[in-house]
Each structure stands twice: as C-alpha cells, then as structure tokens.
Design a protein around this motif. Structure first.
Motif, PDB file in Angstrom:
ATOM      1  N   ILE A 189       0.811  -1.214   0.000  1.00  0.00           N
ATOM      2  CA  ILE A 189       0.000   0.000   0.000  1.00  0.00           C
ATOM      3  C   ILE A 189       0.852   1.274   0.000  1.00  0.00           C
ATOM      4  O   ILE A 189       0.395   2.347  -0.373  1.00  0.00           O
ATOM      5  N   PHE A 190       2.116   1.156   0.392  1.00  0.00           N
ATOM      6  CA  PHE A 190       2.986   2.328   0.462  1.00  0.00           C
ATOM      7  C   PHE A 190       3.693   2.636  -0.854  1.00  0.00           C
ATOM      8  O   PHE A 190       4.226   3.733  -1.029  1.00  0.00           O
ATOM      9  N   ASN A 191       3.716   1.687  -1.794  1.00  0.00           N
ATOM     10  CA  ASN A 191       4.385   1.970  -3.072  1.00  0.00           C
ATOM     11  C   ASN A 191       3.508   1.737  -4.294  1.00  0.00           C
ATOM     12  O   ASN A 191       3.905   2.069  -5.411  1.00  0.00           O
ATOM     13  N   VAL A 192       2.319   1.166  -4.116  1.00  0.00           N
ATOM     14  CA  VAL A 192       1.467   0.872  -5.266  1.00  0.00           C
ATOM     15  C   VAL A 192       1.048   2.143  -6.001  1.00  0.00           C
ATOM     16  O   VAL A 192       0.794   2.132  -7.207  1.00  0.00           O
ATOM     17  N   GLY A 193       1.004   3.257  -5.288  1.00  0.00           N
ATOM     18  CA  GLY A 193       0.590   4.514  -5.897  1.00  0.00           C
ATOM     19  C   GLY A 193       1.531   5.024  -6.970  1.00  0.00           C
ATOM     20  O   GLY A 193       1.132   5.832  -7.815  1.00  0.00           O
ATOM     21  N   SER A 194       2.769   4.557  -6.970  1.00  0.00           N
ATOM     22  CA  SER A 194       3.745   5.024  -7.958  1.00  0.00           C
ATOM     23  C   SER A 194       3.650   4.264  -9.281  1.00  0.00           C
ATOM     24  O   SER A 194       4.269   4.662 -10.268  1.00  0.00           O
ATOM     25  N   LEU A 195       2.884   3.192  -9.313  1.00  0.00           N
ATOM     26  CA  LEU A 195       2.740   2.402 -10.533  1.00  0.00           C
ATOM     27  C   LEU A 195       1.717   3.038 -11.462  1.00  0.00           C
ATOM     28  O   LEU A 195       0.752   3.657 -11.023  1.00  0.00           O
ATOM     29  N   THR A 196       1.910   2.857 -12.760  1.00  0.00           N
ATOM     30  CA  THR A 196       0.956   3.372 -13.738  1.00  0.00           C
ATOM     31  C   THR A 196      -0.191   2.383 -13.910  1.00  0.00           C
ATOM     32  O   THR A 196      -0.100   1.218 -13.507  1.00  0.00           O
ATOM     33  N   VAL A 197      -1.254   2.844 -14.531  1.00  0.00           N
ATOM     34  CA  VAL A 197      -2.397   1.972 -14.802  1.00  0.00           C
ATOM     35  C   VAL A 197      -1.963   0.772 -15.633  1.00  0.00           C
ATOM     36  O   VAL A 197      -2.355  -0.374 -15.362  1.00  0.00           O
ATOM     37  N   TYR A 198      -1.165   1.022 -16.662  1.00  0.00           N
ATOM     38  CA  TYR A 198      -0.703  -0.078 -17.515  1.00  0.00           C
ATOM     39  C   TYR A 198       0.090  -1.092 -16.698  1.00  0.00           C
ATOM     40  O   TYR A 198      -0.097  -2.309 -16.847  1.00  0.00           O
ATOM     41  N   GLN A 199       0.994  -0.619 -15.843  1.00  0.00           N
ATOM     42  CA  GLN A 199       1.796  -1.518 -15.026  1.00  0.00           C
ATOM     43  C   GLN A 199       0.927  -2.355 -14.098  1.00  0.00           C
ATOM     44  O   GLN A 199       1.185  -3.543 -13.894  1.00  0.00           O
ATOM     45  N   ILE A 200      -0.107  -1.741 -13.542  1.00  0.00           N
ATOM     46  CA  ILE A 200      -1.014  -2.459 -12.644  1.00  0.00           C
ATOM     47  C   ILE A 200      -1.689  -3.615 -13.369  1.00  0.00           C
ATOM     48  O   ILE A 200      -1.679  -4.769 -12.907  1.00  0.00           O
ATOM     49  N   TYR A 201      -2.284  -3.331 -14.523  1.00  0.00           N
ATOM     50  CA  TYR A 201      -3.011  -4.372 -15.245  1.00  0.00           C
ATOM     51  C   TYR A 201      -2.071  -5.432 -15.821  1.00  0.00           C
ATOM     52  O   TYR A 201      -2.406  -6.623 -15.848  1.00  0.00           O
ATOM     53  N   GLU A 202      -0.914  -5.018 -16.285  1.00  0.00           N
ATOM     54  CA  GLU A 202       0.040  -5.984 -16.833  1.00  0.00           C
ATOM     55  C   GLU A 202       0.528  -6.922 -15.734  1.00  0.00           C
ATOM     56  O   GLU A 202       0.606  -8.151 -15.926  1.00  0.00           O
ATOM     57  N   HIS A 203       0.842  -6.355 -14.589  1.00  0.00           N
ATOM     58  CA  HIS A 203       1.338  -7.167 -13.479  1.00  0.00           C
ATOM     59  C   HIS A 203       0.227  -8.077 -12.944  1.00  0.00           C
ATOM     60  O   HIS A 203       0.483  -9.237 -12.589  1.00  0.00           O
ATOM     61  N   PHE A 204      -0.991  -7.561 -12.912  1.00  0.00           N
ATOM     62  CA  PHE A 204      -2.114  -8.367 -12.441  1.00  0.00           C
ATOM     63  C   PHE A 204      -2.363  -9.556 -13.372  1.00  0.00           C
ATOM     64  O   PHE A 204      -2.694 -10.663 -12.910  1.00  0.00           O
ATOM     65  N   GLU A 205      -2.204  -9.338 -14.671  1.00  0.00           N
ATOM     66  CA  GLU A 205      -2.355 -10.434 -15.627  1.00  0.00           C
ATOM     67  C   GLU A 205      -1.307 -11.519 -15.378  1.00  0.00           C
ATOM     68  O   GLU A 205      -1.616 -12.713 -15.375  1.00  0.00           O
ATOM     69  N   ARG A 206      -0.070 -11.108 -15.124  1.00  0.00           N
ATOM     70  CA  ARG A 206       1.003 -12.075 -14.861  1.00  0.00           C
ATOM     71  C   ARG A 206       0.769 -12.809 -13.541  1.00  0.00           C
ATOM     72  O   ARG A 206       0.961 -14.030 -13.457  1.00  0.00           O
ATOM     73  N   VAL A 207       0.332 -12.086 -12.534  1.00  0.00           N
ATOM     74  CA  VAL A 207       0.032 -12.700 -11.235  1.00  0.00           C
ATOM     75  C   VAL A 207      -1.057 -13.761 -11.384  1.00  0.00           C
ATOM     76  O   VAL A 207      -0.987 -14.836 -10.788  1.00  0.00           O
ATOM     77  N   ASN A 208      -2.070 -13.447 -12.202  1.00  0.00           N
ATOM     78  CA  ASN A 208      -3.140 -14.404 -12.440  1.00  0.00           C
ATOM     79  C   ASN A 208      -2.617 -15.687 -13.078  1.00  0.00           C
ATOM     80  O   ASN A 208      -3.003 -16.794 -12.682  1.00  0.00           O
ATOM     81  N   LYS A 209      -1.758 -15.535 -14.061  1.00  0.00           N
ATOM     82  CA  LYS A 209      -1.185 -16.696 -14.731  1.00  0.00           C
ATOM     83  C   LYS A 209      -0.381 -17.548 -13.744  1.00  0.00           C
ATOM     84  O   LYS A 209      -0.486 -18.781 -13.719  1.00  0.00           O
ATOM     85  N   LYS A 210       0.421 -16.888 -12.943  1.00  0.00           N
ATOM     86  CA  LYS A 210       1.265 -17.609 -11.992  1.00  0.00           C
ATOM     87  C   LYS A 210       0.427 -18.288 -10.912  1.00  0.00           C
ATOM     88  O   LYS A 210       0.732 -19.419 -10.492  1.00  0.00           O
ATOM     89  N   GLU A 211      -0.615 -17.607 -10.448  1.00  0.00           N
ATOM     90  CA  GLU A 211      -1.472 -18.181  -9.419  1.00  0.00           C
ATOM     91  C   GLU A 211      -2.211 -19.418  -9.942  1.00  0.00           C
ATOM     92  O   GLU A 211      -2.330 -20.433  -9.235  1.00  0.00           O
ATOM     93  N   ASN A 212      -2.698 -19.350 -11.184  1.00  0.00           N
ATOM     94  CA  ASN A 212      -3.356 -20.516 -11.778  1.00  0.00           C
ATOM     95  C   ASN A 212      -2.390 -21.686 -11.898  1.00  0.00           C
ATOM     96  O   ASN A 212      -2.756 -22.845 -11.659  1.00  0.00           O
TER      97      ASN A 212
END
Length: 241
Positions: A189-212
């Motif tokens: 929560i202390f560093n997520v604000g520095s990420l861009t929208v694109y970075q958030i969605y791209e990273h979330f997509e990768r996290v989803n793949k890894k979690e599956n």
C-alpha cells in the motif's frame, strides 16, 4: 498494438512528436482527481459524440439522431463547453496545458499542435492502450442534464457503473488490494501509488497466470482432474498487454 510494450511496462510515456508525450497515469495521480473523474476523462478523450453528448451532457435521443451521421470531431469541437472539458481531460494524460485553436480547429499542447481531425483517432487509441481501456469497458447511461450540471452527472455515472458491474467483477481498487496482498511481489500500500495503470493491469495479468499455475501444479502431480488438454497453464509466456 500502437504503443511500445517495453516503454509502457517501465512506466515511460508514449511519444508521438518530439515534444508531445502521452502518459499512463499513476495510481496516485488518479487518486488525486478521484477514480470517477478519471473515468470521465477517458470518456472525453475518446471523441465519441454519443458517449459524450448523450451520456455525459444529457442530449436527448431525438436531437442526437439529427447529428448521428456527422463527424464526431466536427460535432464536439463546435460546443465551447465541451471543448473546454476535452482540453482538461487531455491535459491529464499529457501532463501539460491543452488548449483549442479555433482558427485551425486543432488542440494544442503548450502552444504546439497536438490533435486535429486527421489524428484524433490515433491519439484516442494510444490513450486507450496506455489505460487498458476499450469502447466496451464502462458504459455511460443516457440521462437528462445540462453542461452546467456536468459534475453532478458524474455522480449518476458512478452509480450506473456500479449497477452494471456484477458482484464478482473486480473493480480497480480491488485489483490494487490483491496486488498489495499477493505474497512476494514487492507491491504494498505504500508503493502501489507510484505504478501506472498499464503496469497495474500488466502485473495483475502475470500474477493471475502464476497463481493458476501454482494452484494446478499439485493437482497435476497427483494425477487428479486436469483441463481437457491434460496440461497445466504456463505462466512464463507472453501477456496480452
């Protein structure tokens, strides 16, 4: 895809001219103006006359039908109040002062030509890609309102979006919360604000793949039920973004 995926991944702007750069806003920047205002900005820079005139400014359907076949760009730049709102919205994504030149019918960024009738769709596409947005993503409900009530309409817009979202559909805040709580990725929560929208969605997509992958690996190793192709999803592969 129009944008450079590496530049977007690193949080760098997309440059269309030497002095004109379009940014994917950071979470902090969106937080400063409010997520609702951010969505309205996305709608305004899309130059979709129906979404803007009917959805945001409350033009009735009969009046809209008379201009339905006219150029989106030509219709929208005719109204000073709408031009001003589009300028404000564009300023957010370029981090500069956007104005409109009546003589040339062009939008200017810090005094230099930025958007005209020939390239406005290209700019719209760039902004959509940097914000992982599409025409089908946030629908705007038609309602009676005037330009003076524009910001009141935002509240109605927010309520309509909430009604359209299913209970299981993740909102932007939920995606941020998941990334902050996903173990081992360094986001909190202390560093997520520095990420861009694109970075958030791209990273979330990768996290989803890894979690599956992590969830199905024990199933596969124990020869239990697997997908029809008898394989587990690979997470070290190309993302859509």
């Amino acid at each position: 895809m129009v944008i450079d995926r590496l530049q977007a991944f690193l949080g760098l702007p997309h440059q269309i001219k030497e002095s004109i750069r379009i940014y994917s806003p950071t979470v902090d920047e969106i937080g400063e103006i409010g997520y609702l205002n951010y969505l309205v900005n996305l709608a305004l820079v899309g130059f979709d006359k129906e979404k803007i005139l009917v959805g945001l400014f409350g033009l009735d359907n009969d009046s809209f039908s008379k201009i339905k076949n006219e150029s989106d760009y030509d219709v929208l730049i005719e109204v000073p109040s709408i031009r001003n709102e589009i300028c404000k919205a564009l300023s957010f994504f370029v981090k500069g002062h956007v104005s409109f030149n009546i003589e040339t019918s062009c939008f200017l960024l810090d005094g230099k030509e930025f958007i005209n009738k020939n390239n406005y769709r290209e700019v719209d596409l760039i902004i959509k890609e940097l914000n992982v947005s599409s025409d089908s993503q946030e629908k705007i409900e038609a309602a009676n309102s005037t330009a003076e009530e524009f910001y009141k309409k935002m509240q109605m817009y927010e309520a309509q979006i909430k009604n359209n979202n299913s209970e299981n559909q993740l909102e932007f805040k939920d995606i941020l919360s998941i990334l902050c709580n996903f173990e081992g990725n360094g986001i909190n929560i202390f560093n997520v604000g520095s990420l861009t929208v694109y970075q958030i969605y791209e990273h979330f997509e990768r996290v989803n793949k890894k979690e599956n992958y992590n969830r199905l690996l024990p199933v596969w190793s124990n020869e239990k039920t697997l997908p029809e192709d008898n394989s587990i999803p690979e997470w070290m592969e190309k993302t859509k973004l």
